[in-house]
Design an enzyme around this catalytic site. Structure first.
Site, PDB file in Angstrom:
ATOM      1  N   GLU A   3       0.898  -1.148   0.000  1.00  0.00           N
ATOM      2  CA  GLU A   3       0.000   0.000   0.000  1.00  0.00           C
ATOM      3  C   GLU A   3       0.941   1.202   0.000  1.00  0.00           C
ATOM      4  O   GLU A   3       2.163   1.028  -0.057  1.00  0.00           O
ATOM      5  CB  GLU A   3      -0.962  -0.044   1.196  1.00  0.00           C
ATOM      6  CG  GLU A   3      -1.889  -1.263   1.105  1.00  0.00           C
ATOM      7  CD  GLU A   3      -3.090  -1.263   2.051  1.00  0.00           C
ATOM      8  OE1 GLU A   3      -3.554  -0.185   2.432  1.00  0.00           O
ATOM      9  OE2 GLU A   3      -3.555  -2.365   2.403  1.00  0.00           O
ATOM     10  N   ASN A 165      -6.415  -2.211   0.561  1.00  0.00           N
ATOM     11  CA  ASN A 165      -7.504  -2.954   1.200  1.00  0.00           C
ATOM     12  C   ASN A 165      -7.401  -3.022   2.723  1.00  0.00           C
ATOM     13  O   ASN A 165      -8.413  -2.986   3.414  1.00  0.00           O
ATOM     14  CB  ASN A 165      -7.587  -4.362   0.611  1.00  0.00           C
ATOM     15  CG  ASN A 165      -8.955  -4.979   0.812  1.00  0.00           C
ATOM     16  OD1 ASN A 165      -9.951  -4.259   1.010  1.00  0.00           O
ATOM     17  ND2 ASN A 165      -9.021  -6.294   0.779  1.00  0.00           N
ATOM     18  N   ARG A 275     -12.716  -6.761  -4.544  1.00  0.00           N
ATOM     19  CA  ARG A 275     -11.820  -6.939  -3.398  1.00  0.00           C
ATOM     20  C   ARG A 275     -12.629  -7.365  -2.190  1.00  0.00           C
ATOM     21  O   ARG A 275     -13.802  -7.002  -2.059  1.00  0.00           O
ATOM     22  CB  ARG A 275     -11.091  -5.628  -3.073  1.00  0.00           C
ATOM     23  CG  ARG A 275     -10.458  -4.932  -4.267  1.00  0.00           C
ATOM     24  CD  ARG A 275      -9.395  -5.746  -4.943  1.00  0.00           C
ATOM     25  NE  ARG A 275      -8.326  -6.159  -4.047  1.00  0.00           N
ATOM     26  CZ  ARG A 275      -7.385  -5.350  -3.585  1.00  0.00           C
ATOM     27  NH1 ARG A 275      -7.350  -4.106  -3.933  1.00  0.00           N
ATOM     28  NH2 ARG A 275      -6.448  -5.812  -2.777  1.00  0.00           N
TER      29      ARG A 275
END
Length: 289
Positions: A3, A165, A275
Site C-alpha cells: 500500500e 484494502n 476486493r
DNA sequence: ATCATATGCTAAT
DNA sequence: TTAGCCTATGATA
C-alpha cells in the site's frame, strides 16, 4: 505488502542506499533487458513515491514502477549474493547495495509528460506533505458527489492515493463507519476525521514497515517516533526497520468468522469491487450525520 | 505436487 | 462483472 506506506518507504530507502551513484542496471529475467541497458551506468538522481506509484529519475530518463498486488522490490547489502528464487525483472547494483524488482504490474521508461499524466489522475496522498492539509477538502469534493459506497471510494486512487484494502477496512472500523454508506451521505466532518487519521496512520506504517491500526500499537509507535528512543532517524525516514516488528493484529482484516474485539459480533466479509471487504456489522452501522 | 489466495489495476465483455 | 497479469506463500492432497 504494497500500500502507499510501502512505496514511500521504498523510495526513501533507494535514495539512501543507491542515491547519487552510477548503477549497474540489468534485467536478469530478460523482459526489461533493452531498457535496462539504457539505464546502465547512469546515476540514480532521485526516487519519488506518490500513492502506490514509484518514479526513479536517472538523469533525463524516468523509470516508472508499480508493484501491483504481488510485486516486490527488495533492497539489500551487496555482499549478500543470495538472490531468492526467480530471476529479477530489474536489478540495480550500487557500491554497497543491490535492489531487485520482481513481479511488478508496471516497470517502464517514461517521459515527463507520462509522469505528469499519472500524477494528474491521483487524488491527495496522506504521505505527501503538501497534500496533508488540503487533502481532506479535495477528496471530500469527490466523495460528497458520489453515490458509491465509501468502501468503494477509499480504494479509488483518484479519490485518495495510497490507501489499499487493509487500510480501508481498518480505517472504516476505527471510525465505526458502515462501509456501504454512500459517499454523499457520509458527512464532511466524519470524512475529515478519517482523512486526519490516514495522515497519522500511513506515516507510522512507513516508519515501521508495517500497517498499524490497533490503537495500543498506534500509541506505542507514535511515542517511539516522538521521543526517538527506540527508533533511529533512518528508520523513521525510510522504514528501514529490520528485526523486531509489532505483533500482526487487525480489527477486521482477514478476521472473518471471529468475534469483533470491541463488540463481540462476528466479523463478516463480502466482495466489493472485486476486493474482499472485512467489517463488523455491530460496530459499523449506518448513522445519521 | 497442486491449489487458493494475496496489502492492484486494467482491458475486455 | 470478469479475465488476465505478475510471483510468493501457505494450505491441502
Amino acid at each position: 505488502m504494497p500500500e502507499g506506506h510501502t512505496i514511500h518507504a521504498l523510495a526513501a530507502r533507494l535514495n539512501r542506499t543507491l542515491g547519487g551513484e552510477r548503477l549497474a542496471v540489468s534485467s536478469p529475467q530478460g523482459r526489461f533487458a533493452a531498457d535496462a541497458a539504457l539505464l546502465d551506468g547512469r546515476p540514480l538522481d532521485q526516487a519519488t513515491a506518490r500513492g502506490k506509484h514509484l518514479f526513479i529519475d536517472f538523469e533525463d530518463l524516468i523509470l516508472h514502477v508499480h508493484l501491483g498486488l504481488i510485486g516486490s522490490f527488495h533492497v539489500k547489502h551487496a555482499v549478500q549474493y543470495d538472490s531468492p528464487g526467480t530471476p529479477a525483472r530489474l536489478r540495480l547494483e550500487g557500491r554497497s547495495h543491490v535492489a531487485e524488482l520482481r513481479g511488478p504490474m508496471i516497470c517502464a521508461l517514461v517521459d515527463e509528460e507520462d509522469r505528469q499524466s499519472v500524477l494528474a489522475k491521483l487524488g491527495p496522498d496522506p504521505l505527501h506533505r503538501p497534500d496533508q492539509d488540503t487533502g481532506a477538502l479535495r477528496s471530500w469534493d469527490r466523495i460528497a458527489r458520489s453515490r458509491k459506497a465509501i468502501a468503494d471510494l477509499l480504494l479509488d486512487q483518484s479519490v485518495v492515493a495510497g490507501v489499499g484494502n487493509v487500510y480501508r477496512c481498518e480505517v472504516l472500523f476505527r471510525h465505526r463507519i458502515d462501509p456501504f454508506t454512500p459517499g454523499k451521505e457520509l458527512g464532511r466532518v466524519l470524512w475529515e476525521r478519517v482523512w486526519n487519521d490516514l495522515v497519522i496512520l500511513l506515516p507510522l506504517g512507513m516508519a515501521f514497515s508495517q500497517i498499524l491500526t490497533m490503537q495500543d500499537q498506534v500509541d506505542a509507535a507514535a511515542e517511539m517516533v516522538a521521543d526517538g528512543s527506540s527508533l533511529s532517524i533512518t528508520e523513521a525516514l525510510t522504514g528501514e526497520r529490520l528485526g523486531d516488528h509489532f505483533e500482526r493484529r487487525f480489527h477486521t482484516y482477514k478476521r472473518t468468522g471471529q468475534p469483533c474485539d470491541r463488540c463481540g459480533r462476528i466479523v463478516r466479509e463480502q466482495l466489493i469491487g472485486g476486493r474482499t471487504l472485512y467489517w463488523c456489522p455491530g460496530c459499523q452501522r449506518r448513522r445519521r450525520r
